[in-house]
Design a protein around this motif. Structure first.
Motif, PDB file in Angstrom:
ATOM      1  N   ASP A 136      -7.243  -3.397  -5.596  1.00 24.79           N
ATOM      2  CA  ASP A 136      -6.751  -3.925  -6.865  1.00 24.79           C
ATOM      3  C   ASP A 136      -7.305  -3.065  -7.990  1.00 24.79           C
ATOM      4  OD1 ASP A 136      -5.965  -5.333  -9.077  1.00 24.79           O
ATOM      5  OD2 ASP A 136      -6.730  -7.272  -8.400  1.00 24.79           O
ATOM      6  N   PRO A 137      -6.464  -2.379  -8.759  1.00 22.55           N
ATOM      7  CA  PRO A 137      -6.976  -1.482  -9.809  1.00 22.55           C
ATOM      8  C   PRO A 137      -7.719  -2.230 -10.911  1.00 22.55           C
ATOM      9  CG  PRO A 137      -4.608  -1.750 -10.010  1.00 22.55           C
ATOM     10  CD  PRO A 137      -4.997  -2.382  -8.724  1.00 22.55           C
ATOM     11  N   ALA A 138      -7.446  -3.515 -11.078  1.00 21.79           N
ATOM     12  CA  ALA A 138      -8.129  -4.270 -12.122  1.00 21.79           C
ATOM     13  C   ALA A 138      -9.613  -4.443 -11.817  1.00 21.79           C
ATOM     14  CB  ALA A 138      -7.465  -5.637 -12.289  1.00 21.79           C
ATOM     15  N   ILE A 162       0.868  -1.173   0.000  1.00 16.50           N
ATOM     16  CA  ILE A 162       0.000   0.000   0.000  1.00 16.50           C
ATOM     17  C   ILE A 162       0.906   1.223   0.000  1.00 16.50           C
ATOM     18  CG2 ILE A 162      -1.762   1.285   1.262  1.00 16.50           C
ATOM     19  CD1 ILE A 162      -2.644  -1.365   2.510  1.00 16.50           C
ATOM     20  N   VAL A 163       0.771   2.059  -1.018  1.00 22.56           N
ATOM     21  CA  VAL A 163       1.635   3.231  -1.174  1.00 22.56           C
ATOM     22  C   VAL A 163       0.773   4.490  -1.164  1.00 22.56           C
ATOM     23  CG1 VAL A 163       3.332   4.405  -2.618  1.00 22.56           C
ATOM     24  CG2 VAL A 163       3.296   1.893  -2.518  1.00 22.56           C
ATOM     25  N   VAL A 164       1.046   5.381  -0.227  1.00 24.87           N
ATOM     26  CA  VAL A 164       0.408   6.698  -0.181  1.00 24.87           C
ATOM     27  C   VAL A 164       1.460   7.692  -0.652  1.00 24.87           C
ATOM     28  CG1 VAL A 164      -0.743   8.416   1.251  1.00 24.87           C
ATOM     29  CG2 VAL A 164      -1.070   5.975   1.729  1.00 24.87           C
ATOM     30  N   PRO A 165       1.396   8.167  -1.898  1.00 29.48           N
ATOM     31  CA  PRO A 165       2.499   8.964  -2.460  1.00 29.48           C
ATOM     32  C   PRO A 165       2.519  10.416  -2.012  1.00 29.48           C
ATOM     33  CG  PRO A 165       0.779   8.655  -4.093  1.00 29.48           C
ATOM     34  CD  PRO A 165       0.362   7.861  -2.890  1.00 29.48           C
ATOM     35  N   THR A 166       1.352  10.966  -1.666  1.00 31.08           N
ATOM     36  CA  THR A 166       1.277  12.382  -1.296  1.00 31.08           C
ATOM     37  C   THR A 166       0.409  12.546  -0.057  1.00 31.08           C
ATOM     38  OG1 THR A 166      -0.633  12.693  -2.767  1.00 31.08           O
ATOM     39  CG2 THR A 166       1.561  13.154  -3.688  1.00 31.08           C
ATOM     40  N   PRO A 167       0.532  13.666   0.669  1.00 29.56           N
ATOM     41  CA  PRO A 167      -0.326  13.890   1.837  1.00 29.56           C
ATOM     42  C   PRO A 167      -1.802  13.864   1.455  1.00 29.56           C
ATOM     43  CG  PRO A 167       1.491  15.446   1.832  1.00 29.56           C
ATOM     44  CD  PRO A 167       1.525  14.747   0.513  1.00 29.56           C
ATOM     45  N   LEU A 168      -2.610  13.323   2.360  1.00 31.59           N
ATOM     46  CA  LEU A 168      -4.040  13.162   2.099  1.00 31.59           C
ATOM     47  C   LEU A 168      -4.826  13.744   3.264  1.00 31.59           C
ATOM     48  CD1 LEU A 168      -6.381  11.910   0.430  1.00 31.59           C
ATOM     49  CD2 LEU A 168      -6.039   9.817   1.737  1.00 31.59           C
ATOM     50  N   ASP A 169      -5.682  14.745   2.983  1.00 34.08           N
ATOM     51  CA  ASP A 169      -6.538  15.333   4.013  1.00 34.08           C
ATOM     52  C   ASP A 169      -7.787  14.475   4.187  1.00 34.08           C
ATOM     53  OD1 ASP A 169      -4.665  17.300   4.064  1.00 34.08           O
ATOM     54  OD2 ASP A 169      -5.857  18.756   2.929  1.00 34.08           O
ATOM     55  N   PHE A 170      -8.166  14.263   5.446  1.00 32.68           N
ATOM     56  CA  PHE A 170      -9.302  13.376   5.733  1.00 32.68           C
ATOM     57  C   PHE A 170     -10.083  13.940   6.911  1.00 32.68           C
ATOM     58  CE2 PHE A 170     -11.463   9.670   7.484  1.00 32.68           C
ATOM     59  CZ  PHE A 170     -11.882   9.000   6.344  1.00 32.68           C
ATOM     60  N   ARG A 171     -11.415  13.854   6.794  1.00 32.90           N
ATOM     61  CA  ARG A 171     -12.296  14.355   7.854  1.00 32.90           C
ATOM     62  C   ARG A 171     -12.950  13.180   8.579  1.00 32.90           C
ATOM     63  NH1 ARG A 171     -17.765  15.644   8.651  1.00 32.90           N
ATOM     64  NH2 ARG A 171     -18.094  17.440  10.055  1.00 32.90           N
ATOM     65  N   ILE A 172     -12.867  13.170   9.903  1.00 36.80           N
ATOM     66  CA  ILE A 172     -13.523  12.161  10.726  1.00 36.80           C
ATOM     67  C   ILE A 172     -14.994  12.543  10.857  1.00 36.80           C
ATOM     68  CG2 ILE A 172     -13.571  11.017  12.969  1.00 36.80           C
ATOM     69  CD1 ILE A 172     -11.064  10.440  11.361  1.00 36.80           C
ATOM     70  N   LEU A 177      -2.311   1.274 -15.204  1.00 33.92           N
ATOM     71  CA  LEU A 177      -3.102   1.131 -13.987  1.00 33.92           C
ATOM     72  C   LEU A 177      -2.234   1.468 -12.783  1.00 33.92           C
ATOM     73  CD1 LEU A 177      -4.995  -2.234 -14.615  1.00 33.92           C
ATOM     74  CD2 LEU A 177      -5.785   0.087 -15.039  1.00 33.92           C
ATOM     75  N   VAL A 178      -2.710   2.349 -11.952  1.00 27.26           N
ATOM     76  CA  VAL A 178      -1.980   2.729 -10.744  1.00 27.26           C
ATOM     77  C   VAL A 178      -2.597   1.990  -9.560  1.00 27.26           C
ATOM     78  CG1 VAL A 178      -1.318   4.615  -9.209  1.00 27.26           C
ATOM     79  CG2 VAL A 178      -1.433   4.995 -11.686  1.00 27.26           C
ATOM     80  N   GLU A 179      -1.781   1.180  -8.885  1.00 24.29           N
ATOM     81  CA  GLU A 179      -2.274   0.487  -7.698  1.00 24.29           C
ATOM     82  C   GLU A 179      -2.586   1.520  -6.628  1.00 24.29           C
ATOM     83  OE1 GLU A 179       0.468  -2.517  -6.525  1.00 24.29           O
ATOM     84  OE2 GLU A 179      -0.107  -3.846  -8.175  1.00 24.29           O
ATOM     85  N   THR A 180      -3.739   1.374  -6.020  1.00 26.10           N
ATOM     86  CA  THR A 180      -4.218   2.422  -5.126  1.00 26.10           C
ATOM     87  C   THR A 180      -4.636   1.828  -3.785  1.00 26.10           C
ATOM     88  OG1 THR A 180      -5.756   4.279  -4.933  1.00 26.10           O
ATOM     89  CG2 THR A 180      -6.557   2.304  -6.045  1.00 26.10           C
ATOM     90  N   PHE A 181      -5.326   2.617  -3.005  1.00 25.17           N
ATOM     91  CA  PHE A 181      -5.694   2.231  -1.650  1.00 25.17           C
ATOM     92  C   PHE A 181      -7.007   2.908  -1.288  1.00 25.17           C
ATOM     93  CE2 PHE A 181      -3.201   6.045  -1.559  1.00 25.17           C
ATOM     94  CZ  PHE A 181      -3.873   6.862  -0.676  1.00 25.17           C
ATOM     95  N   ARG A 182      -7.533   2.524  -0.143  1.00 25.01           N
ATOM     96  CA  ARG A 182      -8.766   3.127   0.363  1.00 25.01           C
ATOM     97  C   ARG A 182      -8.552   3.496   1.822  1.00 25.01           C
ATOM     98  NH1 ARG A 182     -11.864  -0.585  -1.037  1.00 25.01           N
ATOM     99  NH2 ARG A 182     -12.730   0.367  -2.918  1.00 25.01           N
TER     100      ARG A 182
END
Length: 478
Positions: free
Chosen positions: A121-123, A91-101, A134-139
């Motif tokens: 899985d991007p597929a 799991i790769v987080v390439p840049t800062p990510l803002d998130f609201r609880i 395809l860029v492998e991503t995350f949630r």
């Protein structure tokens, strides 16, 4: 340490390539999935999931371009980083990510929010047909239930009813409500050689064995990195009629002397079956203010005096050595006499629960075990208890049952009221680790000689893909 499973045992399947083979999307996918599958199995087999680097969480001010109702104190920023999940996916987080609880607490109760990452899985995502890369991503998810095995926890926050203002904690090891809690982040690491499953019995009295084992488990990372106790340590109901299925998954089951005397007949029978299949039962019995404690103290003092005489006799004259020889003879005579009394008093302790556990095989004391016995030599060499522990203690075993007459487990957690040196505490930890290693080894070797019940009814069936390779070796004459 959690009980992370190994990969499913399944053969690898790859594309068979030959001259003239036409490559289409299905064959390309098959070739790609083969390499991905091997990589996942490798990482899942050799490593444990967790954070590799980065993935910090920090409270931030709300973005100004949002509507007013969303500009509150619920915003955090997830920092770039990498992790590996249970299935060996990166799991790769390439840049800062803002998130609201967004979770809200009700009814004046404290709610714990878990902030987790999971691999995507991007597929399996909907995408434009013209996109060739395809860029492998995350949630990113926030949950109020415990994270799944495939989740990577990066933070948790305890929230209360009312306005939420997420803050950094004043004490990072004791965060308050609305403060970031980073104590439960798991770091990716090499899988320990032995993950030891331990269970204790719970009763109406305060049971501290589980807490003591927890502290012993904390010392494993520095003293014996190849071992780890699976957390949380299980508790068995001492009043329930337990069967073998309740016990069979544990390498070691711990009881106190009082608990052995109260277990019911069904649990006694199950413990006998458990020991017969390779399990180890550890019994700790207090000998405080008993005759055995006094005898062991006297024995240890005489043994120490005898050892000092041996050291000093080498530098003395012949006359002095003759005098010391007579003193040593008296000491040895006293030691032999006290050893007989210790054996008699020890048997009295054992007789109190001999009928409740399989102890037909004679019990051997620690010093009578072979020097190569795992309890004495693996992973730490422990030749003599009296010299190592500096306190009255007797350890006996007949293979499946290990009996500790004395207080060993409280020393693991620092709860012993005796003024012990750091060296003695370390020796007690090493003895505990030897017990864990012995239980894991015994259980593993017994299990390695068993037929897997999953395949027991299909022994005569030919597998769909027979991978066996049989070679007839014929000696040729010269």
């Amino acid at each position: 340490m959690n009980d992370f499973p190994y990969p499913t045992i399944k053969s690898f399947e790859r594309l068979q390539v030959s001259d003239g083979l036409m490559i289409n999307s299905e064959r390309w996918r098959l070739a790609h999935e083969y390499h991905q599958h091997r990589q996942n199995v490798q990482y899942q087999s050799l490593f444990l999931p967790g954070i590799i680097c980065g993935l910090g969480v920090a409270p931030i001010a709300a973005p100004e371009n949002l509507p007013a109702k969303f500009r509150d104190g619920r915003w955090v920023q997830i920092q770039p980083g990498m992790a590996i999940d249970l299935q060996g996916n990166f799991i790769v987080v390439p840049t800062p990510l803002d998130f609201r609880i967004s979770t809200t607490a009700y009814d004046a109760e404290i709610t714990t929010v878990y902030l987790v990452l999971s691999y995507v899985d991007p597929a399996k995502l909907k995408r434009a047909n013209g996109n060739e890369v395809l860029v492998e991503t995350f949630r990113v998810n926030e949950k109020t239930d415990l994270p799944l095995e495939t989740d990577i926890e990066i933070c948790r926050i305890a929230i209360a009813e009312g306005k939420l203002e997420i803050q950094k904690p004043m004490d990072i090891f004791s965060p308050n409500v609305s403060q970031l809690d980073m104590r439960y982040r798991l770091q990716a690491q090499i899988r320990p050689k032995n993950l030891v499953r331990v269970a204790t019995f719970s009763d109406n009295q305060q049971n501290t064995i589980q807490e003591n084992l927890h502290f012993l488990g904390q010392s494993l990372s520095s003293l014996a990195p190849s071992f780890s106790i699976i957390e949380p340590i299980s508790k068995l109901d001492i009043n329930a009629e337990l069967t073998l299925s309740h016990l069979s998954t544990y390498h070691l089951i711990c009881l106190t002397h009082a608990q052995v005397l109260t277990i019911n007949d069904a649990t006694q029978l199950s413990l006998r079956e458990y020991i017969a299949m390779g399990g180890v039962v550890l019994i700790e019995a207090s000998i405080r203010n008993s005759q055995l404690e006094n005898l062991l103290e006297i024995y240890n003092e005489l043994q120490n005096a005898n050892n000092k005489l041996k050291k000093t006799s080498q530098s003395q004259s012949m006359a002095q050595q003759a005098d010391q020889s007579s003193i040593q003879a008296e000491l040895l005579s006293e030691l032999e006499a006290i050893a007989i009394e210790i054996n008699s008093s020890t048997q009295d302790f054992l007789n109190s629960f001999r009928s409740r556990l399989p102890m037909e095989t004679p019990m051997q004391i620690f010093s009578d075990l072979e020097r190569t016995h795992p309890l004495r030599s693996q992973p730490f060499i422990l030749p003599n208890l009296s010299a190592l522990l500096q306190q009255p203690m007797q350890i006996l075993t007949n293979g499946g049952v290990v009996v500790i007459l004395g207080q060993l487990s409280p020393i693991w957690s620092g709860q012993s009221d005796q003024g012990l040196t750091r060296e003695t505490i370390r020796n007690c930890q090493e003895l505990g680790i030897n017990i864990l290693n012995y239980a894991a080894q015994r259980y593993g070797m017994y299990q390695a000689m068993q037929v897997n019940p999953q395949y027991q009814n299909n022994l005569n069936l030919q597998p769909e893909s027979d991978q066996r390779r049989i070679t007839n070796m014929v000696d040729t004459l010269p």
